[in-house]
Scaffold this active site. Structure first.
Site, PDB file in Angstrom:
ATOM      1  N   ASN A  45      10.448  10.008  -4.440  1.00 42.02           N
ATOM      2  CA  ASN A  45      10.671   8.926  -3.450  1.00 42.02           C
ATOM      3  C   ASN A  45      11.701   9.371  -2.349  1.00 42.02           C
ATOM      4  O   ASN A  45      12.522  10.291  -2.674  1.00 42.02           O
ATOM      5  CB  ASN A  45      11.399   7.716  -4.397  1.00 42.02           C
ATOM      6  CG  ASN A  45      12.702   8.204  -5.185  1.00 42.02           C
ATOM      7  OD1 ASN A  45      12.755   9.166  -5.639  1.00 42.02           O
ATOM      8  ND2 ASN A  45      13.454   7.051  -5.315  1.00 42.02           N
ATOM      9  N   GLU A  47      14.322   7.519   0.539  1.00 42.24           N
ATOM     10  CA  GLU A  47      15.067   6.357   0.866  1.00 42.24           C
ATOM     11  C   GLU A  47      15.639   6.426   2.388  1.00 42.24           C
ATOM     12  O   GLU A  47      15.859   7.666   2.666  1.00 42.24           O
ATOM     13  CB  GLU A  47      16.353   5.954  -0.158  1.00 42.24           C
ATOM     14  CG  GLU A  47      15.814   6.062  -1.575  1.00 42.24           C
ATOM     15  CD  GLU A  47      16.559   5.553  -2.719  1.00 42.24           C
ATOM     16  OE1 GLU A  47      17.979   5.490  -2.174  1.00 42.24           O
ATOM     17  OE2 GLU A  47      16.335   4.827  -3.552  1.00 42.24           O
ATOM     18  N   CYS A  56       8.225   5.010  -1.864  1.00 48.26           N
ATOM     19  CA  CYS A  56       8.266   5.256  -3.469  1.00 48.26           C
ATOM     20  C   CYS A  56       7.585   6.852  -3.580  1.00 48.26           C
ATOM     21  O   CYS A  56       6.630   7.101  -2.884  1.00 48.26           O
ATOM     22  CB  CYS A  56       7.424   4.240  -4.224  1.00 48.26           C
ATOM     23  SG  CYS A  56       8.006   2.786  -4.384  1.00 48.26           S
ATOM     24  N   GLU A  58       5.116   7.246  -5.579  1.00 46.73           N
ATOM     25  CA  GLU A  58       3.662   7.342  -5.846  1.00 46.73           C
ATOM     26  C   GLU A  58       3.110   7.312  -4.322  1.00 46.73           C
ATOM     27  O   GLU A  58       1.837   8.083  -4.163  1.00 46.73           O
ATOM     28  CB  GLU A  58       3.380   6.024  -6.483  1.00 46.73           C
ATOM     29  CG  GLU A  58       3.807   5.986  -7.932  1.00 46.73           C
ATOM     30  CD  GLU A  58       5.096   5.052  -8.052  1.00 46.73           C
ATOM     31  OE1 GLU A  58       5.919   5.594  -7.139  1.00 46.73           O
ATOM     32  OE2 GLU A  58       5.315   4.198  -8.914  1.00 46.73           O
ATOM     33  N   CYS A  92       2.953   0.067  -4.052  1.00 50.76           N
ATOM     34  CA  CYS A  92       2.117   1.444  -4.782  1.00 50.76           C
ATOM     35  C   CYS A  92       0.688   1.051  -5.172  1.00 50.76           C
ATOM     36  O   CYS A  92      -0.293   1.744  -5.072  1.00 50.76           O
ATOM     37  CB  CYS A  92       2.930   2.151  -5.530  1.00 50.76           C
ATOM     38  SG  CYS A  92       4.343   2.923  -4.537  1.00 50.76           S
TER      39      CYS A  92
HETATM   40  N1  THU Z   1      10.729   3.799  -6.660  1.00 51.32           N
HETATM   41  C1  THU Z   1       9.661   4.721  -6.878  1.00 51.32           C
HETATM   42  O1  THU Z   1       9.428   5.622  -6.302  1.00 51.32           O
HETATM   43  N2  THU Z   1       8.806   4.321  -7.588  1.00 51.32           N
HETATM   44  C2  THU Z   1       8.510   3.360  -8.528  1.00 51.32           C
HETATM   45  O2  THU Z   1       7.640   3.033  -9.143  1.00 51.32           O
HETATM   46  C3  THU Z   1       9.686   2.217  -8.485  1.00 51.32           C
HETATM   47  C4  THU Z   1      10.569   2.384  -7.173  1.00 51.32           C
HETATM   48  C5  THU Z   1      11.728   3.925  -6.068  1.00 51.32           C
HETATM   49  C6  THU Z   1      12.218   3.440  -4.521  1.00 51.32           C
HETATM   50  C7  THU Z   1      13.538   3.330  -4.602  1.00 51.32           C
HETATM   51  O3  THU Z   1      13.626   4.582  -3.838  1.00 51.32           O
HETATM   52  C8  THU Z   1      14.064   3.513  -5.963  1.00 51.32           C
HETATM   53  O4  THU Z   1      13.016   3.910  -6.712  1.00 51.32           O
HETATM   54  C9  THU Z   1      14.860   2.219  -6.240  1.00 51.32           C
HETATM   55  O5  THU Z   1      13.977   1.174  -6.429  1.00 51.32           O
END
Ligand code: THU
Length: 137
Positions: A45, A47, A56, A58, A92
């Site tokens: 991920n 941000e 995310c 995925e 996702c």
């Molecule tokens: N996030 C993911 O990368 N994948 C998931 O399946 C759930 C959430 C990330 C997005 C964000 O950077 C952090 O987790 C908190 O939501």
């Protein structure tokens, strides 16, 4: 698929998790996609200070695979420090339904990579919107 393949993909997702750029939530997520030809492609991920722009793990993995020219995906593993492992968000699920409709989703808690829960992309987003309908006017 052999059990070791499942474990191997989960381990790849755990390694990818170390690349997460999550300064805001501090919730680090790793993913790894397995192609039909046996290639493993990672994602983590990323941000943004404008939180909603976050991507995310995925989707980063899926986009990484797609721009590498891969089209056929067997499975995606996702790892985070979350009880039972992290479930893919709605965004996702939509992208996976479009580009990896036959893939398995393997999720694991980073604290115990040996416990792997399995889902099917098709079950995670029933009735997914898959194409722009033709213009019938
Ligand atoms: N996030 C993911 O990368 N994948 C998931 O399946 C759930 C959430 C990330 C997005 C964000 O950077 C952090 O987790 C908190 O939501």
């Amino acid at each position: 698929m052999k059990r070791t393949d499942k474990r191997g993909l989960v381990r790849a997702a755990a390694r990818a998790r170390q690349k997460a750029v999550a300064p805001y939530s501090k919730f680090q997520v790793g993913a790894a996609i397995l192609t039909r030809s046996g290639r493993i492609i990672p994602g983590a991920n990323v941000e943004s200070a404008s939180y909603g722009l976050t991507c995310c793990a995925e989707r980063v993995a899926l986009f990484n695979a797609l721009i590498s020219g891969k089209k056929n995906f067997v499975a995606i593993a996702v790892v985070a420090r979350a009880p039972g492992g992290p479930m893919p968000c709605g965004a996702c699920r939509q992208l996976l339904a479009e580009y990896a409709p036959h893939a398995a989703v393997w999720v694991a808690d980073s604290r115990n990579l040996n416990v792997i829960r399995e889902f099917a992309v098709g079950d995670l987003l029933p009735g997914a919107f898959l194409a722009v309908p033709g213009d019938s006017d």
